[in-house]
Design an enzyme around this catalytic site. Structure first.
Site, short mmCIF file in Angstrom:
data_model
loop_
_atom_site.label_atom_id
_atom_site.label_comp_id
_atom_site.label_asym_id
_atom_site.label_seq_id
_atom_site.Cartn_x
_atom_site.Cartn_y
_atom_site.Cartn_z
N ARG A 185 -28.15 -37.00 4.46
CA ARG A 185 -29.29 -37.85 4.79
C ARG A 185 -28.81 -39.25 5.16
N LEU A 214 -29.08 -42.64 0.54
CA LEU A 214 -28.68 -41.95 -0.69
C LEU A 214 -29.90 -41.74 -1.59
N GLY A 241 -31.23 -38.63 -2.59
CA GLY A 241 -31.74 -37.26 -2.58
C GLY A 241 -33.25 -37.15 -2.45
N THR A 242 -33.73 -35.96 -2.80
CA THR A 242 -35.17 -35.68 -2.74
C THR A 242 -35.94 -36.69 -3.59
N CYS A 243 -35.44 -36.90 -4.80
CA CYS A 243 -36.17 -37.70 -5.79
C CYS A 243 -36.50 -39.10 -5.27
N GLY A 277 -49.60 -26.66 -9.57
CA GLY A 277 -48.43 -27.10 -10.32
C GLY A 277 -48.36 -28.62 -10.29
N LEU A 285 -36.02 -30.95 -12.52
CA LEU A 285 -36.43 -32.30 -12.88
C LEU A 285 -35.27 -33.26 -12.66
N HIS A 334 -49.62 -51.83 -34.67
CA HIS A 334 -51.06 -51.73 -34.45
C HIS A 334 -51.53 -52.92 -33.62
P1 FAD Z 1 -31.76 -33.63 -4.75
O1 FAD Z 1 -32.45 -34.83 -5.25
O2 FAD Z 1 -32.55 -32.65 -3.98
O3 FAD Z 1 -30.56 -34.15 -3.86
C1 FAD Z 1 -29.72 -33.30 -3.14
C2 FAD Z 1 -29.09 -34.05 -2.00
O4 FAD Z 1 -28.08 -33.26 -1.44
C3 FAD Z 1 -30.06 -34.37 -0.85
O5 FAD Z 1 -30.03 -35.74 -0.54
C4 FAD Z 1 -29.52 -33.55 0.32
O6 FAD Z 1 -29.66 -34.21 1.58
C5 FAD Z 1 -28.05 -33.44 -0.03
N1 FAD Z 1 -27.36 -32.29 0.56
C6 FAD Z 1 -27.77 -30.99 0.54
N2 FAD Z 1 -26.83 -30.20 1.14
C7 FAD Z 1 -25.84 -31.04 1.54
C8 FAD Z 1 -24.60 -30.84 2.21
N3 FAD Z 1 -24.17 -29.62 2.54
N4 FAD Z 1 -23.86 -31.92 2.48
C9 FAD Z 1 -24.26 -33.17 2.12
N5 FAD Z 1 -25.39 -33.41 1.49
C10 FAD Z 1 -26.18 -32.36 1.19
N6 FAD Z 1 -38.70 -34.83 -10.89
C11 FAD Z 1 -38.90 -35.60 -11.98
O7 FAD Z 1 -38.15 -35.48 -12.95
N7 FAD Z 1 -39.93 -36.50 -12.02
C12 FAD Z 1 -40.78 -36.65 -10.99
O8 FAD Z 1 -41.69 -37.48 -11.06
C13 FAD Z 1 -40.60 -35.85 -9.84
N8 FAD Z 1 -41.44 -35.97 -8.79
C14 FAD Z 1 -41.23 -35.19 -7.68
C15 FAD Z 1 -42.12 -35.31 -6.63
C16 FAD Z 1 -41.95 -34.54 -5.50
C17 FAD Z 1 -42.93 -34.68 -4.36
C18 FAD Z 1 -40.84 -33.65 -5.41
C19 FAD Z 1 -40.61 -32.83 -4.18
C20 FAD Z 1 -39.96 -33.52 -6.47
C21 FAD Z 1 -40.15 -34.29 -7.62
N9 FAD Z 1 -39.31 -34.17 -8.72
C22 FAD Z 1 -39.52 -34.93 -9.83
C23 FAD Z 1 -38.16 -33.25 -8.73
C24 FAD Z 1 -36.86 -34.03 -8.41
O9 FAD Z 1 -36.99 -34.65 -7.16
C25 FAD Z 1 -35.66 -33.09 -8.42
O10 FAD Z 1 -35.61 -32.39 -9.63
C26 FAD Z 1 -34.38 -33.87 -8.24
O11 FAD Z 1 -34.39 -34.59 -7.04
C27 FAD Z 1 -33.16 -32.95 -8.26
O12 FAD Z 1 -32.01 -33.70 -8.09
P2 FAD Z 1 -30.69 -33.08 -7.44
O13 FAD Z 1 -29.67 -34.17 -7.53
O14 FAD Z 1 -30.39 -31.78 -8.02
O15 FAD Z 1 -31.05 -32.80 -5.91
P1 NAI Z 2 -44.74 -25.48 -9.46
O1 NAI Z 2 -43.85 -24.35 -9.72
O2 NAI Z 2 -44.91 -26.54 -10.48
O3 NAI Z 2 -46.21 -24.95 -9.11
C1 NAI Z 2 -46.45 -24.02 -8.09
C2 NAI Z 2 -47.78 -23.34 -8.35
O4 NAI Z 2 -48.13 -22.60 -7.18
C3 NAI Z 2 -47.73 -22.35 -9.52
O5 NAI Z 2 -48.74 -22.68 -10.44
C4 NAI Z 2 -47.94 -21.00 -8.85
O6 NAI Z 2 -48.65 -20.09 -9.66
C5 NAI Z 2 -48.74 -21.38 -7.60
N1 NAI Z 2 -48.65 -20.39 -6.51
C6 NAI Z 2 -47.53 -19.80 -6.02
N2 NAI Z 2 -47.85 -18.94 -5.02
C7 NAI Z 2 -49.19 -19.00 -4.86
C8 NAI Z 2 -50.13 -18.35 -3.98
N3 NAI Z 2 -49.73 -17.48 -3.05
N4 NAI Z 2 -51.43 -18.65 -4.12
C9 NAI Z 2 -51.87 -19.53 -5.05
N5 NAI Z 2 -51.03 -20.18 -5.90
C10 NAI Z 2 -49.71 -19.92 -5.80
O7 NAI Z 2 -44.19 -26.10 -8.07
P2 NAI Z 2 -44.49 -27.47 -7.34
O8 NAI Z 2 -45.75 -28.09 -7.82
O9 NAI Z 2 -44.34 -27.15 -5.89
O10 NAI Z 2 -43.29 -28.37 -7.81
C11 NAI Z 2 -41.92 -28.02 -7.53
C12 NAI Z 2 -40.98 -28.63 -8.50
O11 NAI Z 2 -40.95 -30.04 -8.40
C13 NAI Z 2 -41.36 -28.29 -9.93
O12 NAI Z 2 -40.35 -27.49 -10.45
C14 NAI Z 2 -41.42 -29.59 -10.64
O13 NAI Z 2 -40.62 -29.56 -11.78
C15 NAI Z 2 -40.87 -30.62 -9.66
N6 NAI Z 2 -41.73 -31.80 -9.72
C16 NAI Z 2 -41.78 -32.51 -10.88
C17 NAI Z 2 -42.63 -33.58 -11.00
C18 NAI Z 2 -42.69 -34.30 -12.28
O14 NAI Z 2 -41.83 -34.11 -13.11
N7 NAI Z 2 -43.69 -35.14 -12.50
C19 NAI Z 2 -43.51 -34.00 -9.91
C20 NAI Z 2 -43.41 -33.15 -8.76
C21 NAI Z 2 -42.54 -32.12 -8.68
#
Ligand code: FAD
Ligand code: NAI
Length: 469
Positions: free
Chosen positions: A34, A37, A39-41, A184, A322, A447
């Site tokens: 990307r 830096l 990642g997804t988070c 979810g 997470l 408190h």
């Molecule tokens: P990632 O954060 O996915 O990072 C992986 C990185 O590797 C990416 O930047 C990607 O570009 C890079 N990469 C992949 N393949 C290659 C390659 N071949 N070469 C070079 N680079 C590469 N978790 C929480 O705990 N709290 C939250 O509030 C939360 N909110 C979320 C909200 C959303 C909308 C989403 C989608 C996820 C959320 N999560 C949350 C989940 C959290 O984002 C992930 O658990 C976390 O990012 C995982 O970290 P990671 O380091 O494993 O991977």
């Molecule tokens: P999720 O696994 O939490 O929820 C997906 C939901 O979709 C499930 O309840 C499942 O039963 C439902 N589902 C699946 N197929 C379906 C279908 N065909 N029809 C109807 N319902 C269906 O996944 P989500 O919300 O996409 O999150 C992905 C990951 O991101 C999670 O593992 C979560 O830990 C992480 N995340 C964490 C956050 C946090 O910690 N606050 C915030 C956002 C994401």
């Protein structure tokens, strides 16, 4: 150039691992494809979603709560571009922060796609396809996860009408009707954002409960609170089709227990049905790195893959997806590579859903304890009986503690309420130290605080009675 460690992926797992490796004196590089830096988070996950959750909550509170506190400011007006600019600025400061930390810790950042060539060898291909080969005594795969989609349903994510979380974080106007597939974490967090900003939101979920896997009592009350906020739920409904139309998209679902299919029309459909490990382009098969049946990189208890010197962590391996789980694994792997004893206690990883009210939990749910045949006691305390919660007009929710009946050791803590995402950590620390509900009940709590509800729930668990009920 030869490194002690090359980390592929700069999400919370990868960048934390790289920092810790550098702190332990290992020559470290991190590979990221990307432009930024974090990642997804940091880019499209935790951070932008929390920026929008906070901003949309302020918008909602201005109308819903402030007048009740004697603050009259009139009807709030939404400036969506400004809200998105706040989100983008938050993301930028966080991803820039990671770049700063890499510099500070002398971690080399290699831009491009990393491919594992085998034991001790990684190649990095930049945007122009130029490839360089790097030697690494240890390789850490931290490539995260990607949107899973719906198995058996053809989906075309255009990120405008049919969106994943990435598109839902970047809409340019409030949809009239947002249909969310999946109750979810993502579905409920981002569904909340757009509901508060004025969208009609319908959530279609396969299971009979929201937040499947969460403590049953929490899940039930949480659903009621979301319904009170105007969210609509179609539970026990399996989505079988999502089709684009001239006006938006149609979502077709059928009752899981059998029955007629139904179709609802949406302006925008958010598909939030889970995420899958991301290993594209890594060359794992050729390198001999084994994946499990769910496409995750297979690891042993020390995060070692099937190839010597290659480790994997975060969303790409087993366990909850997470950010903080990935971070903890990152630190542990660095310690193991440095010859120390890295460890993660998977029994004490908190989970927080950042809606309003928040949901927070750590340890086992009541359903899990029942299934495992554990003899337990449970104590509960509602925020409606907490002075601070009353003062803040935040009476919804409760704290629930589950402890072993014989030893009183706390096995699980579940909370629903304002700000409980911060409060869960006293439970996590207690559990990390193997504490009992009596330990918590005898700990003085300031408190008036919301945290007093945790102590009261502990009193209810340890002695059968809280004081303030
Ligand atoms: P990632 O954060 O996915 O990072 C992986 C990185 O590797 C990416 O930047 C990607 O570009 C890079 N990469 C992949 N393949 C290659 C390659 N071949 N070469 C070079 N680079 C590469 N978790 C929480 O705990 N709290 C939250 O509030 C939360 N909110 C979320 C909200 C959303 C909308 C989403 C989608 C996820 C959320 N999560 C949350 C989940 C959290 O984002 C992930 O658990 C976390 O990012 C995982 O970290 P990671 O380091 O494993 O991977
Ligand atoms: P999720 O696994 O939490 O929820 C997906 C939901 O979709 C499930 O309840 C499942 O039963 C439902 N589902 C699946 N197929 C379906 C279908 N065909 N029809 C109807 N319902 C269906 O996944 P989500 O919300 O996409 O999150 C992905 C990951 O991101 C999670 O593992 C979560 O830990 C992480 N995340 C964490 C956050 C946090 O910690 N606050 C915030 C956002 C994401």
């Amino acid at each position: 150039m030869a490194y002690d460690v090359v980390v592929i992926g700069s999400g919370p797992g990868g960048y934390v691992c790289a920092i810790k490796c550098a702190q332990l004196g290992l020559k470290t590089a991190i590979v990221e494809k990307r432009p930024t830096l974090g990642g997804t988070c940091l880019n499209i996950g935790c951070i932008p979603s929390k920026a929008l959750l906070h901003a949309s909550e302020m918008f909602h509170e201005t109308e819903a709560t402030l007048p009740k506190l004697g603050v009259k400011v009139g009807k709030p007006k939404l400036d969506l571009p400004a809200m998105m600019a706040h989100k983008d600025a938050t993301v930028k400061s966080n991803v820039d922060g990671v770049a700063f930390l890499m510099k500070k810790n002398k971690v080399d950042v290699l831009r491009g796609t990393g491919t594992v060539l085998g034991e001790g060898k990684v190649s990095v291909a930049d945007e122009d396809g130029k490839t360089s080969e790097i030697e690494a005594k240890n390789i850490v795969i931290a490539t995260g996860s990607d949107v899973a989609g719906i198995p058996g349903v053809e989906l075309e994510f255009d990120e405008k009408t049919i969106v994943s979380s990435t598109g839902a974080l970047d809409l340019d106007k409030v949809p009239g009707h947002l249909v969310v597939v999946g109750a979810g974490v993502i579905g409920l967090e981002l569904g909340s954002v757009w509901r508060r900003l004025g969208a009609e939101v319908t959530v279609v979920e396969f299971l009979d409960t929201v937040l499947g896997g969460m403590d049953g009592e929490v899940s039930k009350q949480f659903q009621r609170l979301l319904e009170r906020q105007g969210m609509k739920f179609r539970l026990g409904a399996k989505v079988t089709g999502v089709k684009k139309t001239a006006k938006g998209a149609d979502v077709t679902f059928e009752p899981v227990k059998g029955g007629d299919a139904e179709t609802v029309s949406a302006d925008i459909v958010l598909v939030a049905t889970g995420r899958k490990p991301y290993t594209d382009g890594l060359g794992l098969e050729k390198a001999g790195v084994v994946l499990d049946e769910r496409g995750r990189v297979e690891i042993n208890d020390h995060w070692q893959t099937s190839v010597t010197g290659i480790y994997a962590l975060g969303d790409v391996v087993k366990g909850p997806m997470l950010a903080h789980k990935a971070e903890d694994e990152g630190m542990a792997v660095a310690e193991i590579i440095a010859g120390q004893h890295g460890h993660v206690n998977f029994g004490v990883i908190p989970g927080v859903v950042y809606t309003e009210p928040e949901v927070a939990s750590v340890g086992k749910t009541e359903e899990e304890l029942k299934k495992e045949g554990v003899d337990y006691v449970s104590g509960k305390f509602p925020f409606s009986a907490n002075g601070r919660a009353r003062a803040m007009l935040a009476p919804d929710g409760f704290v629930k503690i589950l402890a072993d009946k014989k030893t009183d050791r706390v096995l699980g803590v579940h909370m629903l309420g304002k700000g409980v995402g911060e409060m869960i950590h006293e439970a996590a620390v207690l559990m990390e130290f193997g504490g009992s509900s009596e330990d918590l009940a005898r700990t003085c709590h300031a408190h008036p605080t919301m945290s007093e509800a945790v102590r009261e729930a502990a009193l209810a668990t340890a002695f059968g009675k809280p004081i303030h009920m």
